[in-house]
Design a protein around this motif. Structure first.
Motif, short mmCIF file in Angstrom:
data_model
loop_
_atom_site.label_atom_id
_atom_site.label_comp_id
_atom_site.label_asym_id
_atom_site.label_seq_id
_atom_site.Cartn_x
_atom_site.Cartn_y
_atom_site.Cartn_z
N UNK A 32 0.85 -1.18 0.00
CA UNK A 32 0.00 0.00 0.00
C UNK A 32 0.88 1.23 0.00
N UNK A 33 0.36 2.33 -0.56
CA UNK A 33 1.11 3.57 -0.64
C UNK A 33 0.26 4.73 -0.15
N UNK A 34 0.81 5.51 0.77
CA UNK A 34 0.14 6.69 1.30
C UNK A 34 0.71 7.94 0.62
N UNK A 35 0.50 9.10 1.22
CA UNK A 35 1.02 10.34 0.63
C UNK A 35 2.54 10.26 0.49
N UNK A 72 4.23 8.33 -5.75
CA UNK A 72 5.12 7.18 -5.93
C UNK A 72 4.29 5.92 -6.10
N UNK A 73 4.93 4.84 -6.55
CA UNK A 73 4.23 3.60 -6.84
C UNK A 73 5.00 2.42 -6.26
N UNK A 74 4.27 1.32 -6.00
CA UNK A 74 4.87 0.09 -5.48
C UNK A 74 4.36 -1.09 -6.30
N UNK A 87 9.82 -0.08 -6.09
CA UNK A 87 9.19 1.24 -5.97
C UNK A 87 9.77 2.19 -7.00
N UNK A 88 9.02 3.23 -7.33
CA UNK A 88 9.52 4.30 -8.19
C UNK A 88 8.68 5.55 -7.97
N UNK A 140 12.83 7.41 -11.82
CA UNK A 140 11.89 7.21 -12.92
C UNK A 140 11.66 5.74 -13.21
N UNK A 141 12.58 4.90 -12.77
CA UNK A 141 12.48 3.46 -13.04
C UNK A 141 12.36 2.71 -11.72
N UNK A 142 11.71 1.54 -11.71
CA UNK A 142 11.55 0.76 -10.48
C UNK A 142 12.88 0.33 -9.88
N UNK A 143 12.97 0.44 -8.55
CA UNK A 143 14.16 -0.01 -7.82
C UNK A 143 13.71 -1.00 -6.74
N UNK A 144 14.53 -1.99 -6.46
CA UNK A 144 14.14 -3.02 -5.51
C UNK A 144 14.32 -2.54 -4.07
#
Length: 372
Positions: free
Chosen positions: A33-36, A332-334, A344-345, A362-366
């Protein structure tokens, strides 16, 4: 249980998730889940991790994952408000963060010595399998009853209630719920859709712009014989995912604006930019789509959508592959991959990417997790 065993269990669970979604069963459990400005993840052992500005103790390192609770099963956070929820394996609902409207079962006054935030997880109620909302909170129980507490605004559906902190039952036979600061949408077990709240830009999907304090039937005639398998909402908008992988949309983005930003869609209208979708996740300014082949696609504004900030919204673009679950925050995104890894990115001012820095990507990182 060591890390390799945890990883193996996660892979098996992910394979099961893929099987269930392939037959159009949308899982209630949410492992990310992602909050602010923060992120949440519950691993296969039930360890609940958070990072970023989670409103927990200021002594923790916000830039890397921090173990906040055990025996977790599902997590929820809103991209519009600094607040987090955990559903434990025993079905109890816990939360921390903003509680100025009683979102956590107690009212914290603005300007008080303690402030509006609870920094220690608090138990709110039992027998919960899903939760949604911002200032007003909805909890769905296993028996299909829908309960509400918090701010008595138009999206609440029982504005006559005076006790903001005590959950009240508002509906039976519910399969899913999604709520914003302005409106609420419910998918019932019989397949019907109901909505209430602000309708300035047509978010209720009723064919008009009349607001409603009581549930009104959503016009799903445009979907023809398709069945809705997921609902997702944000300010002024409602997204519907149909069983054939098509995405439908009503309303128009409107966050505290006097007018709709574009001509509104008053009934669900098919998005022609995406198909074969398994799940939807909405950030505050971007959209994520998980396709049935495991690929993630994004559109909207900012780095979380892999588009330059403040430009014209890009067409849907591919972000990554091998994913089983997605979540969108404010910026941001997960993503949870099939192999059990978390990525995440997006923006990272508060460490919400969990990579030990405040540098966005800008790209997903683990994300790497310490040993519990």
């Amino acid at each position: 249980m060591n890390q390799s065993i945890h990883q193996s269990i996660r892979v098996v669970l992910c394979m099961l998730f893929c099987f269930l979604t392939s037959i159009n069963v949308f899982a209630q459990e949410k492992h990310i889940a992602a909050s602010i400005d923060s992120s949440l993840y519950v691993d296969t052992a039930g360890n609940v991790w958070t990072w970023g500005d989670s409103k927990l103790s200021p002594d923790i390192n916000r830039r890397i994952p921090y173990l906040v609770m055990q025996n977790g099963q599902s997590v929820f956070a809103s991209p519009d408000e600094p607040k987090s929820f955990i559903i434990k394996k025993d079905g109890s609902l816990w939360g921390w963060g903003a509680s100025n409207w009683g979102q956590l079962g107690v009212i914290r006054e603005i300007g008080s010595r303690e402030g509006i935030f609870l920094s220690i997880p608090r138990k709110i109620m039992d027998q919960v399998n899903d939760v949604s909302g911002n200032g007003t909170i909805f909890a769905l129980r296993p028996d299909g009853t829908l309960w509400v507490w918090g701010n008595a605004s138009i999206q609440r559906g029982d504005t006559g209630k005076k006790d903001w902190t005590r959950p009240h039952k508002v509906m039976d036979g519910v399969a899913q719920v999604s709520s914003t600061f302005a409106h609420t949408v419910v998918l019932k077990k019989d397949g019907t859709l109901w909505a209430w709240g602000d309708n300035q830009c047509g978010a209720l999907g009723t064919g008009d712009t009349r607001e409603s304090v009581k549930p009104v039937r959503v016009d799903v005639k445009p979907l023809q014989n398709r069945k809705v398998v997921q609902i997702a909402t944000r300010w002024g908008e409602t997204y519907l995912l149909a069983d054939d992988g098509t995405v439908w949309y009503s309303g128009e983005y409107n966050i505290r604006q006097a007018d709709c930003l574009d001509p509104p869609k008053l009934v669900p209208t098919k998005l022609d930019t995406i198909d074969n979708v398994r799940a939807i996740a909405l950030g505050q300014f971007h959209e994520l789509y998980l396709k049935k082949d495991g690929s993630v696609w994004a559109s909207g504004y900012g780095v979380a959508a892999s588009t330059p900030l403040m430009t014209v919204p890009a067409k849907v673009g591919k972000v990554m592959e091998g994913v089983v679950e997605i979540a969108g925050g404010q910026s941001h995104s997960i993503a949870l991959k099939k192999d059990g890894t978390v990525w995440t990115w997006g923006e990272n001012e508060w460490g919400q990417l969990g990579n030990g820095t405040n540098v966005g990507s800008l790209v997903p990182i683990q994300v790497h997790f310490p040993t519990p």
